[in-house]
Scaffold this motif. Structure first.
Motif, PDB file in Angstrom:
ATOM      1  N   LEU A   4       0.834  -1.205   0.000  1.00 45.97           N
ATOM      2  CA  LEU A   4       0.000   0.000   0.000  1.00 45.97           C
ATOM      3  C   LEU A   4       0.872   1.260   0.000  1.00 45.97           C
ATOM      4  N   SER A   5       0.566   2.167  -0.932  1.00 46.35           N
ATOM      5  CA  SER A   5       1.316   3.426  -0.982  1.00 46.35           C
ATOM      6  C   SER A   5       0.378   4.605  -1.155  1.00 46.35           C
ATOM      7  N   LYS A   6       0.799   5.726  -0.571  1.00 41.31           N
ATOM      8  CA  LYS A   6       0.024   6.961  -0.718  1.00 41.31           C
ATOM      9  C   LYS A   6       0.961   8.163  -0.659  1.00 41.31           C
ATOM     10  N   THR A   7       0.907   8.991  -1.703  1.00 38.82           N
ATOM     11  CA  THR A   7       1.656  10.248  -1.681  1.00 38.82           C
ATOM     12  C   THR A   7       0.642  11.383  -1.743  1.00 38.82           C
ATOM     13  N   TYR A   8       0.707  12.304  -0.785  1.00 38.09           N
ATOM     14  CA  TYR A   8      -0.220  13.442  -0.811  1.00 38.09           C
ATOM     15  C   TYR A   8       0.188  14.419  -1.915  1.00 38.09           C
ATOM     16  N   SER A   9      -0.741  15.305  -2.269  1.00 37.89           N
ATOM     17  CA  SER A   9      -0.481  16.213  -3.390  1.00 37.89           C
ATOM     18  C   SER A   9       0.692  17.170  -3.106  1.00 37.89           C
ATOM     19  N   ASN A  10       1.011  17.357  -1.814  1.00 33.26           N
ATOM     20  CA  ASN A  10       2.168  18.206  -1.479  1.00 33.26           C
ATOM     21  C   ASN A  10       3.493  17.429  -1.551  1.00 33.26           C
ATOM     22  N   MET A  67      -4.820   4.196   8.869  1.00 29.65           N
ATOM     23  CA  MET A  67      -6.108   3.904   9.509  1.00 29.65           C
ATOM     24  C   MET A  67      -7.264   4.375   8.643  1.00 29.65           C
ATOM     25  N   ARG A  68      -7.133   5.598   8.139  1.00 27.75           N
ATOM     26  CA  ARG A  68      -8.229   6.152   7.331  1.00 27.75           C
ATOM     27  C   ARG A  68      -8.396   5.378   6.030  1.00 27.75           C
ATOM     28  N   THR A  69      -7.292   4.907   5.492  1.00 29.71           N
ATOM     29  CA  THR A  69      -7.376   4.134   4.241  1.00 29.71           C
ATOM     30  C   THR A  69      -8.062   2.795   4.499  1.00 29.71           C
ATOM     31  N   ILE A  70      -7.697   2.146   5.612  1.00 28.66           N
ATOM     32  CA  ILE A  70      -8.353   0.873   5.948  1.00 28.66           C
ATOM     33  C   ILE A  70      -9.845   1.112   6.210  1.00 28.66           C
ATOM     34  N   ALA A  71     -10.147   2.256   6.817  1.00 24.94           N
ATOM     35  CA  ALA A  71     -11.549   2.570   7.142  1.00 24.94           C
ATOM     36  C   ALA A  71     -12.312   3.098   5.920  1.00 24.94           C
ATOM     37  N   THR A  72     -11.702   3.013   4.759  1.00 25.44           N
ATOM     38  CA  THR A  72     -12.287   3.424   3.455  1.00 25.44           C
ATOM     39  C   THR A  72     -12.600   4.921   3.392  1.00 25.44           C
ATOM     40  N   LEU A  73     -11.945   5.713   4.237  1.00 23.55           N
ATOM     41  CA  LEU A  73     -12.243   7.150   4.233  1.00 23.55           C
ATOM     42  C   LEU A  73     -11.325   7.916   3.288  1.00 23.55           C
ATOM     43  N   GLN A  74     -10.272   7.277   2.826  1.00 28.09           N
ATOM     44  CA  GLN A  74      -9.455   7.909   1.801  1.00 28.09           C
ATOM     45  C   GLN A  74      -8.823   6.859   0.895  1.00 28.09           C
ATOM     46  N   GLU A  75      -8.404   7.335  -0.284  1.00 30.92           N
ATOM     47  CA  GLU A  75      -7.911   6.400  -1.303  1.00 30.92           C
ATOM     48  C   GLU A  75      -6.404   6.205  -1.175  1.00 30.92           C
ATOM     49  N   ALA A  76      -5.952   5.031  -1.570  1.00 34.79           N
ATOM     50  CA  ALA A  76      -4.513   4.802  -1.696  1.00 34.79           C
ATOM     51  C   ALA A  76      -4.146   5.007  -3.165  1.00 34.79           C
ATOM     52  N   LEU A 104     -10.113  -7.969   3.824  1.00 38.35           N
ATOM     53  CA  LEU A 104     -10.588  -8.392   5.140  1.00 38.35           C
ATOM     54  C   LEU A 104     -11.412  -9.642   4.897  1.00 38.35           C
ATOM     55  N   GLY A 105     -10.868 -10.799   5.245  1.00 34.97           N
ATOM     56  CA  GLY A 105     -11.532 -12.052   4.855  1.00 34.97           C
ATOM     57  C   GLY A 105     -11.684 -12.049   3.342  1.00 34.97           C
ATOM     58  N   ASP A 106     -12.910 -12.214   2.859  1.00 32.05           N
ATOM     59  CA  ASP A 106     -13.159 -12.244   1.416  1.00 32.05           C
ATOM     60  C   ASP A 106     -13.355 -10.856   0.803  1.00 32.05           C
ATOM     61  N   LEU A 107     -13.412  -9.854   1.652  1.00 29.81           N
ATOM     62  CA  LEU A 107     -13.734  -8.516   1.129  1.00 29.81           C
ATOM     63  C   LEU A 107     -12.509  -7.793   0.578  1.00 29.81           C
ATOM     64  N   ASN A 108     -12.708  -7.149  -0.573  1.00 25.71           N
ATOM     65  CA  ASN A 108     -11.689  -6.265  -1.117  1.00 25.71           C
ATOM     66  C   ASN A 108     -11.990  -4.863  -0.554  1.00 25.71           C
ATOM     67  N   VAL A 109     -11.238  -4.476   0.472  1.00 23.30           N
ATOM     68  CA  VAL A 109     -11.588  -3.284   1.264  1.00 23.30           C
ATOM     69  C   VAL A 109     -11.649  -2.013   0.419  1.00 23.30           C
ATOM     70  N   LEU A 110     -10.700  -1.864  -0.497  1.00 22.88           N
ATOM     71  CA  LEU A 110     -10.636  -0.611  -1.252  1.00 22.88           C
ATOM     72  C   LEU A 110     -11.719  -0.532  -2.326  1.00 22.88           C
ATOM     73  N   LYS A 111     -12.304  -1.676  -2.687  1.00 26.69           N
ATOM     74  CA  LYS A 111     -13.348  -1.672  -3.730  1.00 26.69           C
ATOM     75  C   LYS A 111     -14.757  -1.844  -3.149  1.00 26.69           C
TER      76      LYS A 111
END
Ligand code: ADP
Length: 297
Positions: free
Chosen positions: A8-14, A45-54, A61-68
């Motif tokens: 998992l990677s995330k670069t902010y716009s700054n 945490m926010r990415t896992i909680a689906t509140l922001q994108e990676a 999580l089990g069978d779930l694709n968290v980001l989709k």
């Protein structure tokens, strides 16, 4: 049920690289995510909680694709963010009931039962009619957990939950989390080493968006056993010691500076061996990362 984070990677716009190729396997139970301020914990945490994108990577999580499958994830997720806003003039029971409606518990008697049981579980039943504005810090955090548990989550995320709690409240909060961890994946993000040591069966240290270390806290301590030494020094000599040794911490003891170092063998020079603590491991990892060294252990 297991949470698996892969690359998992995330670069902010700054340009800040908040997450860099993070991979973690998080089983049921308490998982500690430890790192200094700015390490990337909240972003993760926010990415896992689906509140922001990676930008890249997957989370399952089990069978779930968290980001989709965000909606499905929301149904099995409990989240206590760092900043948890409460309505101060509303009694706890009223707000919890309202939140239960929002979470889809539409059947009145079922809702009443869930709300009462969560108020008992978080030890707030006796004060359920008090306005939230009058709650202590610990009570507010326990209320935060109660609302996070409304949908009986499989995954509970708590971000820096013990800031500002006194030792008694902290302990009570820990006990509650442990109980929940018996049948839930609980991720506890914190910069407090003690939290992880006392609570978690698994942990990871992150710094500057990267995983420095992961595993079982006791095993991790064992790996560094016998490599921590300390010495009381004169203040003026500190810089010299820093050049010569891997100084992982400096503190005052009875007004005098005491340094701790990591060394594979006995350094002599007046140093004495001390028992390894998780804090030492943590500090040594941060030291290595900040000095671009490979793992010391
Ligand atoms: P932690 O929770 O470990 O303190 P964060 O995930 O909040 O770390 O932050 C990681 C890094 O990303 C920090 O350098 C922070 O300044 C930066 N950051 C966080 N949120 C944003 C944002 N929305 N925009 C730009 N940079 C951000």
């Amino acid at each position: 049920m297991e949470l698996i984070i892969d690359d998992l990677s995330k670069t902010y716009s700054n340009g800040v690289k908040a997450l860099q190729n993070i991979s973690l396997e998080i089983p049921q139970g308490m998982f500690g995510l430890l790192g200094p301020n700015g390490a990337g914990k909240s972003t993760l945490m926010r990415t896992i909680a689906t509140l922001q994108e990676a930008d890249k990577g997957t989370i399952s999580l089990g069978d779930l694709n968290v980001l989709k499958q965000k909606k499905k994830v929301m149904q099995v997720l409990g989240y206590l963010p760092q900043q948890f806003g409460l309505y101060p003039k509303i009694p706890a029971m009223v707000l919890l009931n309202h939140l239960a409606v929002l979470k889809g518990i539409t059947n009145g008697s079922e809702r009443k039962e869930v709300v009462a049981s969560l108020l008992h579980k978080t030890n707030l039943y006796d004060v359920r009619k008090q306005n939230l504005g009058g709650y202590s810090g610990g009570m507010k955090q326990r209320f935060g957990i109660a609302q996070a548990l409304l949908n009986n989550p499989k995954l509970l995320i708590v971000d820096e939950p013990t800031a500002g709690l006194d030792p008694v409240e902290k302990n009570r909060f820990y006990n509650l989390l442990c109980e929940i961890g018996e049948n839930t994946v609980v991720i506890l993000s914190t910069h407090i080493v003690e939290d992880v040591k006392e609570l978690c069966t698994n942990m990871a240290v992150i710094n500057q968006g990267q995983v420095l270390l992961k595993g079982n806290p006791l095993k991790i301590i064992e790996d560094l056993e016998g490599k921590v030494y300390q010495k009381t020094i004169h203040k003026d000599d500190l810089e010299g010691y820093k050049l010569e040794y891997k100084v992982i911490s400096e503190k005052l003891f009875l007004g005098k500076p005491v340094i701790q170092i990591i060394s594979d063998s006995d350094p002599g020079d007046g140093f004495s061996s001390v028992k390894t603590d998780l804090e030492d491991v943590y500090l040594s990892q941060i030291y290595s990362a900040n000095n671009n060294l490979k793992s010391i252990s």
